[in-house]
Design a protein around this motif. Sequence first.
Motif, PDB file in Angstrom:
ATOM      1  N   GLU A   1      27.040  34.615  16.936  1.00  0.00           N
ATOM      2  CA  GLU A   1      27.300  33.883  18.181  1.00  0.00           C
ATOM      3  C   GLU A   1      27.541  34.798  19.372  1.00  0.00           C
ATOM      4  O   GLU A   1      27.714  34.311  20.494  1.00  0.00           O
ATOM      5  CB  GLU A   1      28.525  32.966  18.005  1.00  0.00           C
ATOM      6  N   ILE A   2      27.536  36.108  19.167  1.00  0.00           N
ATOM      7  CA  ILE A   2      27.937  37.011  20.244  1.00  0.00           C
ATOM      8  C   ILE A   2      26.967  36.938  21.425  1.00  0.00           C
ATOM      9  O   ILE A   2      25.753  37.009  21.263  1.00  0.00           O
ATOM     10  CB  ILE A   2      28.098  38.455  19.747  1.00  0.00           C
ATOM     11  N   GLN A   3      27.541  36.743  22.635  1.00  0.00           N
ATOM     12  CA  GLN A   3      26.739  36.595  23.844  1.00  0.00           C
ATOM     13  C   GLN A   3      27.055  37.651  24.891  1.00  0.00           C
ATOM     14  O   GLN A   3      26.218  37.942  25.741  1.00  0.00           O
ATOM     15  CB  GLN A   3      26.971  35.203  24.446  1.00  0.00           C
ATOM     16  N   VAL A   4      28.262  38.217  24.847  1.00  0.00           N
ATOM     17  CA  VAL A   4      28.676  39.213  25.833  1.00  0.00           C
ATOM     18  C   VAL A   4      29.258  40.424  25.108  1.00  0.00           C
ATOM     19  O   VAL A   4      30.194  40.291  24.315  1.00  0.00           O
ATOM     20  CB  VAL A   4      29.733  38.633  26.798  1.00  0.00           C
ATOM     21  N   LEU A   5      28.698  41.598  25.387  1.00  0.00           N
ATOM     22  CA  LEU A   5      29.187  42.845  24.795  1.00  0.00           C
ATOM     23  C   LEU A   5      29.380  43.860  25.920  1.00  0.00           C
ATOM     24  O   LEU A   5      28.422  44.242  26.592  1.00  0.00           O
ATOM     25  CB  LEU A   5      28.187  43.378  23.761  1.00  0.00           C
ATOM     26  N   ARG A   6      30.638  44.248  26.139  1.00  0.00           N
ATOM     27  CA  ARG A   6      30.945  45.182  27.230  1.00  0.00           C
ATOM     28  C   ARG A   6      31.404  46.510  26.634  1.00  0.00           C
ATOM     29  O   ARG A   6      32.413  46.578  25.926  1.00  0.00           O
ATOM     30  CB  ARG A   6      32.028  44.600  28.136  1.00  0.00           C
ATOM     31  N   LEU A   7      30.645  47.563  26.953  1.00  0.00           N
ATOM     32  CA  LEU A   7      30.917  48.906  26.429  1.00  0.00           C
ATOM     33  C   LEU A   7      30.917  49.921  27.570  1.00  0.00           C
ATOM     34  O   LEU A   7      30.462  51.053  27.415  1.00  0.00           O
ATOM     35  CB  LEU A   7      29.856  49.289  25.386  1.00  0.00           C
ATOM     36  N   SER A   8      31.452  49.521  28.713  1.00  0.00           N
ATOM     37  CA  SER A   8      31.486  50.403  29.871  1.00  0.00           C
ATOM     38  C   SER A   8      32.451  51.565  29.645  1.00  0.00           C
ATOM     39  O   SER A   8      33.546  51.375  29.112  1.00  0.00           O
ATOM     40  CB  SER A   8      31.914  49.605  31.111  1.00  0.00           C
ATOM     41  N   SER A   9      32.046  52.767  30.054  1.00  0.00           N
ATOM     42  CA  SER A   9      32.894  53.959  29.984  1.00  0.00           C
ATOM     43  C   SER A   9      33.506  54.162  28.599  1.00  0.00           C
ATOM     44  O   SER A   9      34.712  54.320  28.440  1.00  0.00           O
ATOM     45  CB  SER A   9      34.019  53.866  31.030  1.00  0.00           C
ATOM     46  N   CYS A  10      32.640  54.149  27.592  1.00  0.00           N
ATOM     47  CA  CYS A  10      33.085  54.311  26.196  1.00  0.00           C
ATOM     48  C   CYS A  10      32.631  55.629  25.586  1.00  0.00           C
ATOM     49  O   CYS A  10      32.728  55.806  24.368  1.00  0.00           O
ATOM     50  CB  CYS A  10      32.555  53.149  25.347  1.00  0.00           C
ATOM     51  N   ASN A  11      32.111  56.549  26.415  1.00  0.00           N
ATOM     52  CA  ASN A  11      31.589  57.825  25.912  1.00  0.00           C
ATOM     53  C   ASN A  11      30.466  57.616  24.896  1.00  0.00           C
ATOM     54  O   ASN A  11      30.370  58.347  23.893  1.00  0.00           O
ATOM     55  CB  ASN A  11      32.700  58.667  25.272  1.00  0.00           C
ATOM     56  N   LEU A  12      29.648  56.593  25.115  1.00  0.00           N
ATOM     57  CA  LEU A  12      28.544  56.329  24.194  1.00  0.00           C
ATOM     58  C   LEU A  12      27.558  57.489  24.188  1.00  0.00           C
ATOM     59  O   LEU A  12      27.384  58.200  25.183  1.00  0.00           O
ATOM     60  CB  LEU A  12      27.810  55.044  24.600  1.00  0.00           C
TER      61      LEU A  12
END
Length: 470
Positions: free
Chosen positions: A345-356
């Motif tokens: 069901e995931i619709q929004v994934l926020r990974l801002s400034s995560c050192n990806l």
Amino acid sequence: MQKLGKKPNSKNLDLNNCALSAADVTELASLLPFLPELKEISLSWNGCVGGTLKALTVHLHHVNLLKVLRLNNCRLTAEDVTSLGEAFEIVPQLEELDLSWNSNIGGKLSLLTKKLPKGCKLKILKITDCNLTAKDGESLAEILNVVPNLEVLDLSINKHIGCSMKVIAQDLKNVPGLKELNLHMCGLKQDSLQGLDTALQHLAELRKLDISCNKEIGGGFKDSTAHLASLKNLEVLDLHQCCVTEEDMTVLSQVIPLLSSLQELNLSSNKNVGVSSDPLLGKLRFLPKLKSVAISNCGLSEESFSSLAEAALHLPELEILDLSWNKCVGGNLKLLLGALKLATEIQVLRLSSCNLVAEDLALLTLLTQDGHLGRLRKLDLSYNNNISDEGWSVFCQGLAVFKELSELDVSLRPSSCRDCGEWFDELVAALTKLPALAELGMHRWVLSESQQRRLESFNQINKRNIRFDC
């Protein structure tokens, strides 16, 4: 209504943001005798309404079926507030009153409360950002004594109301059907938190509790959560930016998992969430109805992130996950692999400034190619400057699989800029295969002249309407 470009409606008079003049308000008042079925009036975002409201309220007896009155950001004056109070007796069916963003109300709320009839049918009261004073807090307590049916109380962004929160809390017992209580940025302190907790025992129907951005309540949770666990119907709990301490987290780790109906939990900007010796994140598994988890800027360690990843395996209804500003995520996104596979069901994934790093983007691409994350609509990868051009290229090659994606942000940090590499061609090619994409954030990526021309002409050539935020 036609003059103002609105469709006439005998039950709903919506004149939001219509640049009404004082003369318009008078003309509107003259129409009320011809609208006996009117149930909603909305004059919000019309600054000239302030000082003219009496011309309207004296005619409200013609619309005694009125249920909704919205007057937010109308520059209301003390005289207007008095006129409103006097009008309550002639609109006995009124259920919703919105006075938000009228800063001149501050210190004058008693002009309204003195006129409210006992047994008033009001269900929704919103007074956001009205410069309310401690004296107004006492007036609010009086309101609670005469509105037994109140379901929504929004006092957010009134920084001085916290001084009288203990007085308000004592009278919350008079509104046992309250479903939403919004105290965001109200200047709450530890003692007001204790008063609020005592009141919670009378609010069994509460669905939403927002006490976010009250930094001075940090350290008070350890003595003020006795009744929080009793809120079996609570669906939304917002505690972001509350300066919770490690002791607070120990108590919250015992209480929050007992909120069996919880659907939304926001703990963002509380650094001790990630270092707590009694981690809450691992216990989220006991809240299977969770749809939204926001823990951005929580100082997560690799251990706490791993606990979250394991708990997420037991959250089948998860729709929103915000892990932004937690550096430990970079290079460790694989820990979430199992949860992201199950999160249908995931619709929004926020990974801002995560050192990806490139490996993390490759993982996201593989997940989509395997049929996972099929419902993802918003993906925030901004401020991850360590991702190589090769990493962006691999990601963009697989981007077309995100068929429902509507928002994508790949912006760089404000202090940096970088040439857009060969992956730009892969990105443009993918855009043609993303029918739902409406917004693309690319701040601080330096585009060549030819690349800029391609973006400028993209919408015209492909008959699209993507907003390129560069």
